[in-house]
Design a protein around this motif. Sequence first.
Motif, mmCIF file in Angstrom:
data_model
loop_
_atom_site.group_PDB
_atom_site.id
_atom_site.type_symbol
_atom_site.label_atom_id
_atom_site.label_comp_id
_atom_site.label_asym_id
_atom_site.label_seq_id
_atom_site.Cartn_x
_atom_site.Cartn_y
_atom_site.Cartn_z
ATOM 1 N N PRO A 222 0.818 -1.302 0.006
ATOM 2 C CA PRO A 222 -0.042 -0.101 -0.063
ATOM 3 C C PRO A 222 0.851 1.198 0.081
ATOM 4 C CG PRO A 222 -0.582 -1.515 1.754
ATOM 5 C CD PRO A 222 0.437 -2.089 1.157
ATOM 6 N N ILE A 223 1.919 1.173 0.526
ATOM 7 C CA ILE A 223 2.838 2.402 0.882
ATOM 8 C C ILE A 223 3.379 2.699 -0.896
ATOM 9 C CG2 ILE A 223 5.214 3.459 1.483
ATOM 10 C CD1 ILE A 223 4.438 1.918 3.995
ATOM 11 N N THR B 169 2.299 1.900 -3.609
ATOM 12 C CA THR B 169 1.264 2.236 -4.452
ATOM 13 C C THR B 169 0.286 3.207 -3.934
ATOM 14 O OG1 THR B 169 -0.116 0.365 -3.626
ATOM 15 C CG2 THR B 169 0.890 -0.178 -5.483
ATOM 16 N N HIS B 170 0.686 3.996 -2.995
ATOM 17 C CA HIS B 170 -0.125 5.000 -2.572
ATOM 18 C C HIS B 170 -0.323 6.042 -3.612
ATOM 19 C CE1 HIS B 170 3.764 6.994 -1.568
ATOM 20 N NE2 HIS B 170 2.902 8.091 -1.613
ATOM 21 N N VAL C 39 5.403 9.824 3.525
ATOM 22 C CA VAL C 39 4.238 8.926 3.055
ATOM 23 C C VAL C 39 2.938 9.393 3.827
ATOM 24 C CG1 VAL C 39 3.700 6.458 3.121
ATOM 25 C CG2 VAL C 39 5.988 7.135 2.760
ATOM 26 N N ARG C 40 3.082 9.628 5.038
ATOM 27 C CA ARG C 40 1.932 9.965 5.841
ATOM 28 C C ARG C 40 1.084 11.182 5.324
ATOM 29 N NH1 ARG C 40 -2.067 9.191 9.446
ATOM 30 N NH2 ARG C 40 -2.709 11.189 10.285
ATOM 31 N N GLY D 243 1.393 12.229 2.428
ATOM 32 C CA GLY D 243 1.485 12.480 0.802
ATOM 33 C C GLY D 243 2.311 13.445 0.214
ATOM 34 N N LEU E 220 -5.963 13.605 -4.698
ATOM 35 C CA LEU E 220 -5.535 12.092 -4.928
ATOM 36 C C LEU E 220 -6.474 11.051 -5.510
ATOM 37 C CD1 LEU E 220 -4.157 11.177 -1.333
ATOM 38 C CD2 LEU E 220 -2.974 12.102 -3.280
ATOM 39 N N PRO F 190 -0.970 5.900 -8.795
ATOM 40 C CA PRO F 190 -0.176 5.427 -7.880
ATOM 41 C C PRO F 190 1.259 5.803 -7.799
ATOM 42 C CG PRO F 190 -0.911 3.631 -9.540
ATOM 43 C CD PRO F 190 -1.888 4.988 -9.657
#
Lengths: 481, 179
Positions: free
Chosen positions: A24-25, A27-28, A211-212, A214, A238, A243
């Motif tokens: 998930p990270i 492909t965030h 990451v958190r 974005g 978003l 991704p």
Amino acid sequence: MRSPFGTVFSWLDLRLGLRSAVWPILTHPVPRGLGWFYVFGSATLTMFTLQIITGICLAVVYVPAANDAYTSLLYLNNEQPLGWLLRAVHYWSASGMVVMLALHATRVFLMGAFKYPRELTWLLGVGLLFLTLGLAFTGQVLRWDQDAYWGIGVGAAMMGRVPVIGPTLVHVLLGGPNIGGETLSRFFGLHVFILPALTIFVLVPHLYLVVRQGISSRPVPGKVVDPKTYAAEYERDLAEGEPFFPYDVSKDALFSALAVLVVFALAISFGPKGPNGPPDPTLVAAEPRPDWYFLPLFALLALSPPEMETAIMLVMPLVLVAGLVLLPFVASRGERSPRRRPVAVLSVVLLFVTYGVLAWLGAVAPWSPDMTAWSGTPIPPHMVKDLAPLQLQGAAVLQNKTCRNCHALDGEGGKRGPDLTTVASRLTRDELIRQVIQGGGNMPAYGKQLAPAEVEALVSFLGTLQTPGEPSPRAADAAAR
Amino acid sequence: MTTHEDQVRDPAHEALPSPHRRQALGWLSAILGALSTTAAGLPILGYLLSPILRTPKNEWIDLGPIEKFPEQQTRLIDFVDPLSRPWDGETQRLAAYVRRTGGEKFQVFSVNCTHLGCPVSWFPQSGLFLCPCHGGVYYEDGSHASGPPPRGLFAYENRVKEGRLSIRAGRLPTLQEPA
Ligand code: FES
């Protein structure tokens, strides 16, 4: 039927949980249309990784002891297979890391990416900036050559100016009363253990926050940051985004790969830096110069007026740190686009121009005397042709009294003082005498160092140095008598 | 009928340790934690800060018979730093400028520029010390002539005993702790 790879992967995944934790990270979603300005952060990270790997390799051979460090560097350069390349890559990628970090920070600043809700990310980034400079400085000391020896002396002299606790700081920094083995050990400890550990310690939460929170969307003029509406807007960005893996990450990868190739190209063509001469304190003819990123500081210290210097040395860094730390709090909302933030753009331009000019001055060092000009740079023959005996004598005085170390003739010689090629067109005979005897500006008073006859001869030679065909103040001077 | 399972007590129904016991345990771990951190931390800090805990004083160093130094001249000399460590290598040696002003009168200058510590060079031709870093200049008596240095050269304490010159040196001279 599973492929063997699949079997191994699911065995691992059951234990590591990679698919649910990392995928998930990777492909965030990131906002669309980020462009190529977003690659500098990952390039900095790439350079840092390269530093760690080459650094570990170097540490395996390098001897961090004052009596052997220099020899071990020579061994690395000349005997150890590929040692020279490792040293070169380590040096050039340090430069690369500083450059990428500067570009990354500038990008973040210009695009207002430090604003709500990324204040903490910026703060940690500021920490990383200073850690990187710390790594650069300590690394320069590990080179343990003349530049390193006197460079650490300069660092100590600056610290020694801190009010009250200055001397104490100096002794802690040096690990003893003077520069020696314990100094090197301390800097080795800082460079290979403490600072890298701290860097990783700060880097991890920095990346976590990236990451958190974005990646910030592209700034759009007129689209202001308002904590109340920000989250919803970013969600929308978003939702239209893509991704991170595999689209945007490939831009990062491509740029980082290019950066590494450039570092290697530089390393192979220019080789490792130094070591330039053993760190022998009795070789006083050394002319120490810091690595390029500290040249502006070097220049600033030469150019600032002595009365303000201690303040510049001690207060300026504090102001700089305070500015960087406070920035995301005083400007956490509002416009992000550089087009609507002229002050931000202007300050970046100003900063880069100042840095560049100071670095250039630091490199060509016009204020440093050319310590060998008096004996190594003869007076151009056309200047002594057809001179009267007294004038010739004056030319000899000019040369012998080391004037040329600071003064150039026809552009040759020191640039600390003005070029004397046409000095008689600027100054009258009396002014010349006064300048020689009393000094002034940045010139020492030569009155004590010269006999009256020498002054006479010197001034009569200087009197011949004028722009051809122009009435000189000296001539007017003579006519008035 | 009682089975084995019936005898196993349901953990949810088990009595919790008394709040007092919990609190005491919390305090105890905090205190022990603080103690152990201090115990481990003190030697580390003391070790790192040791250069201040024992700042050695400059020591007397013999520079040889005074006949070595002609009157009215300035000589670059070097000596072994008495405060250095056996593994200091080249940095064990230090340099200084000795100027014999006359008879048994001497001035001994540190080579460190008072601006930022670069090594100054002596030019007997012009009677000036020149600094290569930012162009500080000093007269032969060590006083400031021009450029950025805020004061004259650092001078080491010196004495002549039984025809031999010695100086007190070893520490890196800085503005607040000159020689
Ligand atoms: S260190 Fe000598 S002038 Fe700056």
